[in-house]
Every structure is written in structure tokens, then in C-alpha cells.
Design a protein around this motif. Structure first.
Motif, PDB file in Angstrom:
ATOM      1  N   ALA A 171       0.843  -1.204   0.000  1.00  0.00           N
ATOM      2  CA  ALA A 171       0.000   0.000   0.000  1.00  0.00           C
ATOM      3  C   ALA A 171       0.880   1.256   0.000  1.00  0.00           C
ATOM      4  CB  ALA A 171      -0.923  -0.012   1.218  1.00  0.00           C
ATOM      5  N   ARG A 172       1.955   1.221   0.778  1.00  0.00           N
ATOM      6  CA  ARG A 172       2.860   2.377   0.825  1.00  0.00           C
ATOM      7  C   ARG A 172       3.497   2.620  -0.542  1.00  0.00           C
ATOM      8  NH1 ARG A 172       7.781   1.769   4.688  1.00  0.00           N
ATOM      9  NH2 ARG A 172       8.553   0.886   2.758  1.00  0.00           N
ATOM     10  N   GLY A 173       3.867   1.527  -1.213  1.00  0.00           N
ATOM     11  CA  GLY A 173       4.432   1.648  -2.563  1.00  0.00           C
ATOM     12  C   GLY A 173       3.425   2.265  -3.528  1.00  0.00           C
ATOM     13  N   LEU A 174       2.160   1.886  -3.389  1.00  0.00           N
ATOM     14  CA  LEU A 174       1.116   2.404  -4.291  1.00  0.00           C
ATOM     15  C   LEU A 174       0.812   3.872  -4.034  1.00  0.00           C
ATOM     16  CD1 LEU A 174      -1.375  -0.592  -4.210  1.00  0.00           C
ATOM     17  CD2 LEU A 174      -0.180   0.259  -6.241  1.00  0.00           C
ATOM     18  N   MET A 175       1.053   4.322  -2.797  1.00  0.00           N
ATOM     19  CA  MET A 175       0.748   5.722  -2.444  1.00  0.00           C
ATOM     20  C   MET A 175       1.565   6.709  -3.277  1.00  0.00           C
ATOM     21  SD  MET A 175      -1.713   6.063  -0.288  1.00  0.00           S
ATOM     22  CE  MET A 175      -1.482   7.792   0.106  1.00  0.00           C
ATOM     23  N   ALA A 176       2.675   6.240  -3.853  1.00  0.00           N
ATOM     24  CA  ALA A 176       3.482   7.120  -4.712  1.00  0.00           C
ATOM     25  C   ALA A 176       2.855   7.227  -6.106  1.00  0.00           C
ATOM     26  CB  ALA A 176       4.911   6.583  -4.807  1.00  0.00           C
ATOM     27  N   ARG A 177       1.743   6.540  -6.330  1.00  0.00           N
ATOM     28  CA  ARG A 177       1.110   6.442  -7.658  1.00  0.00           C
ATOM     29  C   ARG A 177       2.143   6.089  -8.730  1.00  0.00           C
ATOM     30  NH1 ARG A 177      -3.436  11.134  -8.416  1.00  0.00           N
ATOM     31  NH2 ARG A 177      -4.791  10.486  -6.728  1.00  0.00           N
ATOM     32  N   PRO A 178       2.821   4.968  -8.528  1.00  0.00           N
ATOM     33  CA  PRO A 178       3.910   4.629  -9.455  1.00  0.00           C
ATOM     34  C   PRO A 178       3.399   4.201 -10.829  1.00  0.00           C
ATOM     35  CG  PRO A 178       3.494   2.811  -7.970  1.00  0.00           C
ATOM     36  CD  PRO A 178       2.611   3.940  -7.497  1.00  0.00           C
ATOM     37  N   LYS A 179       4.255   4.366 -11.811  1.00  0.00           N
ATOM     38  CA  LYS A 179       3.939   3.819 -13.135  1.00  0.00           C
ATOM     39  C   LYS A 179       4.263   2.331 -13.149  1.00  0.00           C
ATOM     40  CE  LYS A 179       4.389   8.160 -15.477  1.00  0.00           C
ATOM     41  NZ  LYS A 179       5.418   9.129 -15.842  1.00  0.00           N
ATOM     42  N   ILE A 180       5.264   1.954 -12.356  1.00  0.00           N
ATOM     43  CA  ILE A 180       5.582   0.525 -12.203  1.00  0.00           C
ATOM     44  C   ILE A 180       5.776   0.228 -10.721  1.00  0.00           C
ATOM     45  CG2 ILE A 180       7.239  -1.306 -12.683  1.00  0.00           C
ATOM     46  CD1 ILE A 180       7.938  -0.047 -15.229  1.00  0.00           C
ATOM     47  N   LEU A 181       5.083  -0.784 -10.246  1.00  0.00           N
ATOM     48  CA  LEU A 181       5.263  -1.231  -8.872  1.00  0.00           C
ATOM     49  C   LEU A 181       6.059  -2.532  -8.914  1.00  0.00           C
ATOM     50  CD1 LEU A 181       4.364  -0.797  -5.846  1.00  0.00           C
ATOM     51  CD2 LEU A 181       2.538  -2.426  -6.324  1.00  0.00           C
ATOM     52  N   MET A 182       7.209  -2.547  -8.242  1.00  0.00           N
ATOM     53  CA  MET A 182       8.038  -3.763  -8.245  1.00  0.00           C
ATOM     54  C   MET A 182       7.996  -4.394  -6.850  1.00  0.00           C
ATOM     55  SD  MET A 182      11.298  -2.787 -10.607  1.00  0.00           S
ATOM     56  CE  MET A 182      12.126  -1.698  -9.465  1.00  0.00           C
ATOM     57  N   LEU A 183       7.681  -5.672  -6.809  1.00  0.00           N
ATOM     58  CA  LEU A 183       7.533  -6.363  -5.533  1.00  0.00           C
ATOM     59  C   LEU A 183       8.562  -7.479  -5.429  1.00  0.00           C
ATOM     60  CD1 LEU A 183       3.672  -6.777  -5.767  1.00  0.00           C
ATOM     61  CD2 LEU A 183       4.879  -5.097  -4.389  1.00  0.00           C
ATOM     62  N   ASP A 184       9.386  -7.408  -4.397  1.00  0.00           N
ATOM     63  CA  ASP A 184      10.413  -8.430  -4.206  1.00  0.00           C
ATOM     64  C   ASP A 184       9.925  -9.443  -3.175  1.00  0.00           C
ATOM     65  OD1 ASP A 184      12.671  -9.934  -4.150  1.00  0.00           O
ATOM     66  OD2 ASP A 184      14.053  -8.275  -3.724  1.00  0.00           O
ATOM     67  N   GLU A 185       9.507 -10.594  -3.706  1.00  0.00           N
ATOM     68  CA  GLU A 185       9.177 -11.738  -2.847  1.00  0.00           C
ATOM     69  C   GLU A 185       8.141 -11.436  -1.751  1.00  0.00           C
ATOM     70  OE1 GLU A 185      10.862 -15.624  -2.786  1.00  0.00           O
ATOM     71  OE2 GLU A 185      12.229 -14.114  -3.472  1.00  0.00           O
ATOM     72  N   PRO A 186       6.954 -10.962  -2.130  1.00  0.00           N
ATOM     73  CA  PRO A 186       5.979 -10.615  -1.088  1.00  0.00           C
ATOM     74  C   PRO A 186       5.475 -11.798  -0.268  1.00  0.00           C
ATOM     75  CG  PRO A 186       4.994 -10.407  -3.279  1.00  0.00           C
ATOM     76  CD  PRO A 186       6.462 -10.625  -3.482  1.00  0.00           C
ATOM     77  N   SER A 187       5.658 -13.027  -0.773  1.00  0.00           N
ATOM     78  CA  SER A 187       5.134 -14.183  -0.018  1.00  0.00           C
ATOM     79  C   SER A 187       6.106 -14.657   1.070  1.00  0.00           C
ATOM     80  CB  SER A 187       4.851 -15.344  -0.970  1.00  0.00           C
ATOM     81  OG  SER A 187       6.052 -15.983  -1.341  1.00  0.00           O
ATOM     82  N   LEU A 188       7.299 -14.053   1.100  1.00  0.00           N
ATOM     83  CA  LEU A 188       8.359 -14.558   1.981  1.00  0.00           C
ATOM     84  C   LEU A 188       7.916 -14.670   3.448  1.00  0.00           C
ATOM     85  CD1 LEU A 188      11.486 -15.197   1.618  1.00  0.00           C
ATOM     86  CD2 LEU A 188      11.835 -13.007   2.755  1.00  0.00           C
ATOM     87  N   GLY A 189       8.012 -15.878   3.967  1.00  0.00           N
ATOM     88  CA  GLY A 189       7.753 -16.125   5.381  1.00  0.00           C
ATOM     89  C   GLY A 189       6.288 -16.041   5.799  1.00  0.00           C
ATOM     90  N   LEU A 190       5.371 -15.989   4.836  1.00  0.00           N
ATOM     91  CA  LEU A 190       3.954 -15.844   5.203  1.00  0.00           C
ATOM     92  C   LEU A 190       3.195 -17.159   5.076  1.00  0.00           C
ATOM     93  CD1 LEU A 190       3.120 -12.449   3.451  1.00  0.00           C
ATOM     94  CD2 LEU A 190       3.984 -12.825   5.765  1.00  0.00           C
ATOM     95  N   ALA A 191       2.168 -17.297   5.904  1.00  0.00           N
ATOM     96  CA  ALA A 191       1.320 -18.496   5.849  1.00  0.00           C
ATOM     97  C   ALA A 191       0.560 -18.524   4.521  1.00  0.00           C
ATOM     98  CB  ALA A 191       0.335 -18.461   7.006  1.00  0.00           C
ATOM     99  N   PRO A 192       0.292 -19.739   3.994  1.00  0.00           N
ATOM    100  CA  PRO A 192      -0.375 -19.855   2.684  1.00  0.00           C
ATOM    101  C   PRO A 192      -1.669 -19.046   2.571  1.00  0.00           C
ATOM    102  CG  PRO A 192       0.371 -21.992   3.420  1.00  0.00           C
ATOM    103  CD  PRO A 192       0.683 -21.046   4.533  1.00  0.00           C
ATOM    104  N   ILE A 193      -2.431 -18.963   3.626  1.00  0.00           N
ATOM    105  CA  ILE A 193      -3.714 -18.244   3.553  1.00  0.00           C
ATOM    106  C   ILE A 193      -3.503 -16.734   3.366  1.00  0.00           C
ATOM    107  CG2 ILE A 193      -3.936 -18.189   6.101  1.00  0.00           C
ATOM    108  CD1 ILE A 193      -7.046 -18.906   4.729  1.00  0.00           C
ATOM    109  N   ILE A 194      -2.436 -16.234   3.957  1.00  0.00           N
ATOM    110  CA  ILE A 194      -2.120 -14.794   3.813  1.00  0.00           C
ATOM    111  C   ILE A 194      -1.556 -14.534   2.418  1.00  0.00           C
ATOM    112  CG2 ILE A 194      -0.785 -12.855   4.784  1.00  0.00           C
ATOM    113  CD1 ILE A 194      -2.763 -13.938   6.765  1.00  0.00           C
ATOM    114  N   VAL A 195      -0.743 -15.489   1.930  1.00  0.00           N
ATOM    115  CA  VAL A 195      -0.204 -15.362   0.565  1.00  0.00           C
ATOM    116  C   VAL A 195      -1.378 -15.259  -0.408  1.00  0.00           C
ATOM    117  CG1 VAL A 195       1.130 -16.527  -1.251  1.00  0.00           C
ATOM    118  CG2 VAL A 195       1.924 -16.608   1.122  1.00  0.00           C
TER     119      VAL A 195
END
Ligand code: ATP
Length: 259
Positions: free
Chosen positions: A170-194
Motif C-alpha cells: 500500500a505504501r508503494g502504491l501511495m506514490a502512484r507509481p507507473k511501475i510497482l516492483m515487488l520483491d518476494e511478497p510471499s516470503l515467510g507468510l502463511a499460505p492463507i495470507i499469501v
């Protein structure tokens, strides 16, 4: 992931927002990227899958201007941005959500979101219209991630791992980017949260946000993407539609059986 997502037809005519040409990057003595090429189309979600150490973070960090390539180019909206430092690029519309999220633990959720819009302030202030736009976007983020609304006055450092990842996106989106790059957002999270987070990424691409998603969790990433790359040992080994990658024997044996 239980949910089934509809794969979109990727249009050949979609505008190219970012191009990476023959990128060679060293991390000290390690040749981490050995001639990587990417073409990122506007409004699409492109994913780069690969194991630990394949070079995924190196790729995003180089695009974001945090690492300098030995050779090759990064072209953003037809301008060569290779070697432009990260603090400048953040103002031109490239937003990186780093691995492990880069929280400011002592800030409240709402303050963190406002900070994400840093590039929309000029000098020390902002016009009423800009401030109104930022407040409206904060509400949009709460619609996208209702858990953040519940936690709006809570210190970021006290959030769960999944909530911290939501806040980082959400913080990344607040910049209204033209490209949002996400590095490994699933890291260390439970499958349901992923699943919850990837469902939001799927929604985001429907709203025409251009996303580059780097993931070890190939199964989840290929379900929400429009285009996929397999990065192995610093090289793009295969690229194509996510369904093609998911049906590929190499991908199935090495990447899809573990999740
Ligand atoms: P991970 O999922 O573990 O982050 P990755 O695919 O993102 O993996 P990179 O972090 O880009 O891979 O690493 C690519 C190569 O560069 C690896 O061989 C790694 O050991 C090396 N490397 C990464 N960071 C550094 C560093 N700061 N100094 C030296 N070598 C590094």
C-alpha cells in the motif's frame, strides 16, 4: 492457492513501459546477472520466478537504481535510466517494495501510508488538491486492504508479517507509481495470507497497475501473472504466458512440486 484466476490474453500492441537490455551485474566477485532481457507491458503483471540466489533481487535492485550494472541498459518510457540513482528514480514513477519490507516500525500505519506519497509533495508543502488526493488514496488503500483500516493507529512494527507486507504494498502504491516492483511478497507468510495478498495483486492489475513481481513461490505467482520469466543462475531460461510456463517440464519439476 485454491482460487482459480482467469488468464488474460496479452496484447502484442500494449505499450512497453520498461525494457531491460542485456543486463550484466556483479555482486562483488559474483556474476549475478548474465545478460538479462525483459520487456514490461503497460497494465500487465509480469512475474520473474526463480530459486534462492537466481538473481531476482539483483534484477529489481538494478532497475530501481540501487545497483550499478557492469553493462546493459534499463529503458523506462523510452529514456535510458541506467545508473540513475534510486532517490531520483523514485520521483519518476518506479516504486520498489523490497524483500523483508523495509518498515518504519515506530510509525503508525496511517503515517506510513502518508510517507509513501513523499513524491507528491513539492518542497515542504503540497496544494490542497494534492493533500485531498493523498487522503483519498489512503481510503482506497483501506478498501484494498481492510485489515490496514482496522490497524490505522497501530505502530507498523507491531503488525503481523502479513499485515506488514500489505502495508509495504500500500505504501508503494501511495506514490502512484507507473511501475510497482515487488520483491518476494510471499516470503515467510502463511499460505492463507499469501492467497489474500495475491488476490489483491490480481485486483490491482485489473485496475491497470503495471507490476513486476519477483517470487520463489512460482505456483502462486504464475496464477496471477500475465507474463512469466524463469530466471536461473543469472539468465532468463524461459519466458511466456504463465500457463505455458506452468505446463513446462523444467518449471514443473524444479519449481511447482515444492509448493
Ligand atoms: P533471494 O531470493 O535469496 O533473494 P535472489 O534470486 O533474489 O535470491 P540475489 O539476492 O539477487 O538472488 O543474489 C544473486 C547472487 O548474488 C547470489 O549468488 C548471491 O549470493 C549474490 N549476492 C547477493 N547479494 C550479495 C551481496 N550483497 N554481496 C555479494 N554477493 C551477493
Amino acid at each position: 492457492m485454491k482460487k482459480s484466476y482467469q488468464e488474460r490474453d496479452v496484447s502484442e500492441d500494449a505499450k512497453t513501459v520498461l525494457k531491460v537490455n542485456d543486463l550484466q551485474v556483479y555482486r562483488e566477485s559474483i556474476h549475478a546477472l548474465k545478460g538479462v532481457n525483459l520487456e514490461i507491458k503497460e497494465g500487465q503483471l509480469s512475474t520473474v520466478i526463480g530459486t534462492n540466489g537466481a538473481g531476482k533481487s539483483t534484477l529489481l535492485n538494478t532497475i530501481a537504481g540501487l545497483l550499478l550494472p557492469k553493462s546493459g541498459q534499463v529503458i523506462f518510457e523510452e529514456k535510458n535510466i541506467t545508473g540513475v540513482p534510486a532517490e531520483k528514480l523514485a520521483y519518476t514513477g518506479i516504486s520498489l517494495v523490497p524483500e523483508r519490507r523495509g518498515m518504519f516500525p515506530e510509525l503508525m500505519v496511517e503515517e506510513s501510508l502518508r510517507l509513501g506519497a513523499f513524491n507528491r509533495y513539492k518542497g515542504y508543502g503540497a496544494s490542497k488538491a494534492v493533500i485531498k488526493g493523498i487522503e483519498e488514496d489512503i481510503e482506497k488503500m483501506y478498501e484494498l486492504f481492510p485489515r490496514l483500516k482496522e490497524r490505522r493507529k497501530q505502530l507498523s512494527g507491531t503488525l503481523s508479517g502479513g499485515e506488514q507486507q500489505m502495508l509495504a504494498i500500500a505504501r508503494g502504491l501511495m506514490a502512484r507509481p507507473k511501475i510497482l516492483m515487488l520483491d518476494e511478497p510471499s516470503l515467510g507468510l502463511a499460505p492463507i495470507i499469501v492467497e489474500e495478498i495475491f488476490e489483491t495483486l490480481y485486483q490491482l492489475k485489473q485496475s491497470e497497475t503495471t507490476i513486476i513481481l519477483v517470487e520463489q513461490n512460482a505456483k502462486a505467482a504464475l496464477q496471477v501473472a500475465d507474463w512469466g520469466y524463469l530466471l536461473e543462475n543469472g539468465k532468463i531460461k524461459i519466458e511466456g504466458k504463465p500457463s505455458e510456463l506452468a505446463g513446462n517440464k523444467i518449471v514443473q519439476e524444479a519449481y511447482l512440486s515444492i509448493h
